[in-house]
Motif scaffolding. Structure first.
Motif, PDB file in Angstrom:
ATOM      1  N   TYR A  66       0.802  -1.223   0.000  1.00 17.93           N
ATOM      2  CA  TYR A  66       0.000   0.000   0.000  1.00 17.93           C
ATOM      3  C   TYR A  66       0.836   1.275   0.000  1.00 17.93           C
ATOM      4  CZ  TYR A  66      -2.911   3.742   1.900  1.00 17.93           C
ATOM      5  OH  TYR A  66      -3.534   4.951   2.128  1.00 17.93           O
ATOM      6  N   VAL A  67       1.747   1.424   0.964  1.00 16.29           N
ATOM      7  CA  VAL A  67       2.503   2.675   1.083  1.00 16.29           C
ATOM      8  C   VAL A  67       3.402   2.889  -0.128  1.00 16.29           C
ATOM      9  CG1 VAL A  67       4.213   3.942   2.437  1.00 16.29           C
ATOM     10  CG2 VAL A  67       2.424   2.627   3.603  1.00 16.29           C
ATOM     11  N   GLU A  68       4.260   1.929  -0.414  1.00 15.56           N
ATOM     12  CA  GLU A  68       5.196   2.070  -1.530  1.00 15.56           C
ATOM     13  C   GLU A  68       4.469   2.124  -2.867  1.00 15.56           C
ATOM     14  OE1 GLU A  68       5.275  -0.175   0.818  1.00 15.56           O
ATOM     15  OE2 GLU A  68       7.236  -0.198   1.812  1.00 15.56           O
ATOM     16  N   GLN A  97      -5.890   8.974  -1.833  1.00 20.32           N
ATOM     17  CA  GLN A  97      -5.537   7.594  -1.497  1.00 20.32           C
ATOM     18  C   GLN A  97      -6.779   6.708  -1.432  1.00 20.32           C
ATOM     19  OE1 GLN A  97      -3.448   8.568   2.131  1.00 20.32           O
ATOM     20  NE2 GLN A  97      -1.448   8.153   1.215  1.00 20.32           N
ATOM     21  N   LYS A 109      -2.011   1.505   5.905  1.00 19.90           N
ATOM     22  CA  LYS A 109      -0.997   1.518   6.964  1.00 19.90           C
ATOM     23  C   LYS A 109      -0.600   2.955   7.268  1.00 19.90           C
ATOM     24  CE  LYS A 109       3.553  -0.309   8.284  1.00 19.90           C
ATOM     25  NZ  LYS A 109       3.072  -0.954   9.524  1.00 19.90           N
ATOM     26  N   GLY A 110      -0.409   3.257   8.547  1.00 21.92           N
ATOM     27  CA  GLY A 110       0.026   4.586   8.962  1.00 21.92           C
ATOM     28  C   GLY A 110      -0.900   5.175  10.004  1.00 21.92           C
ATOM     29  N   ASN A 160       2.877   5.565  -3.403  1.00 27.39           N
ATOM     30  CA  ASN A 160       3.941   6.538  -3.669  1.00 27.39           C
ATOM     31  C   ASN A 160       4.432   6.402  -5.105  1.00 27.39           C
ATOM     32  OD1 ASN A 160       3.898   7.679  -1.126  1.00 27.39           O
ATOM     33  ND2 ASN A 160       5.522   6.369  -0.317  1.00 27.39           N
TER      34      ASN A 160
END
Length: 210
Positions: A103-105, A146, A137-138, A108
């Protein structure tokens, strides 16, 4: 019961190409059911292992069903990513296309290469199996962009009955709090194939912590 095996009609080169294009890292390719440790683990972790292995072995039949996705959500360090990598590696070795999307990478990458946004999201929408790792996540609340991006991908697959493999530190109630339309779709898609893992005692990284 094992319902299928590697078919001789699937060329080894095709499987190698699928492995390469899956976006699964070399480290994650080493994660299998054989090296997932269940000894001394909590009952929910053992059940999750059996569920994941059963899903992988019976995927050809499960894929034909309306609720054909799989999710492990909740406690950090409980083996969620290991088990879903095990499913993914098993499917890839049997010639089933899997795309890994951390998800994060992943977001981005989409944001930093906006000229390729449509092409890349289209690939995520249309992959035979999509593995979304650590959704939302976060600590910060996800942005509207997002949420909209993830909803677009999930909704396409929801409408077309296409499997998603999902991990998240958020449980389904929390996912619905972020976006009910997205969370409820994932909840429905994983009916019969999901586990919520709750409790710090499930965190294997803290097993020797006193």
């Amino acid at each position: 019961m094992q319902l299928w095996k590697i078919c001789e009609c699937v060329p080894a080169k095709k499987i190698r190409n699928m492995m390469k294009s899956s976006q699964i890292t070399d480290e994650f390719r080493r994660l299998t059911f054989d090296n997932f440790e269940t000894l001394g683990k909590a009952e929910k972790v053992k059940i999750s292992y059996l569920m994941a292995k059963g899903y992988a072995n019976e995927f050809e039949e499960i894929e034909k069903q309306r609720y054909n996705s799989f999710a492990l959500v909740g406690q950090v360090g409980s083996g969620k990513t290991h088990l879903l990598c095990s499913i993914s590696n098993h499917l890839l070795s049997h010639g089933v296309q899997v795309i890994y999307f951390p998800y994060v990478e992943g977001l981005n990458n989409l944001k930093n290469n906006f000229d390729e946004f449509e092409e890349k999201t289209d690939r995520l929408k249309k992959a035979r199996v999509l593995f979304i790792d650590d959704l939302f996540k976060g600590r910060d609340k996800p942005t509207a962009w997002q949420i909209e991006t993830m909803f677009s991908i999930v909704n396409y697959r929801y409408l077309n009955h296409m499997p998603i493999l999902l991990t998240s530190e958020k449980n389904f109630g929390m996912l619905c709090d972020i976006d009910e339309a997205l969370g409820s779709r994932l909840y429905e898609m994983t009916r019969g194939n999901r586990m919520e893992l709750v409790g710090k005692q499930l965190n294997f990284r803290m097993a020797d912590f006193e």
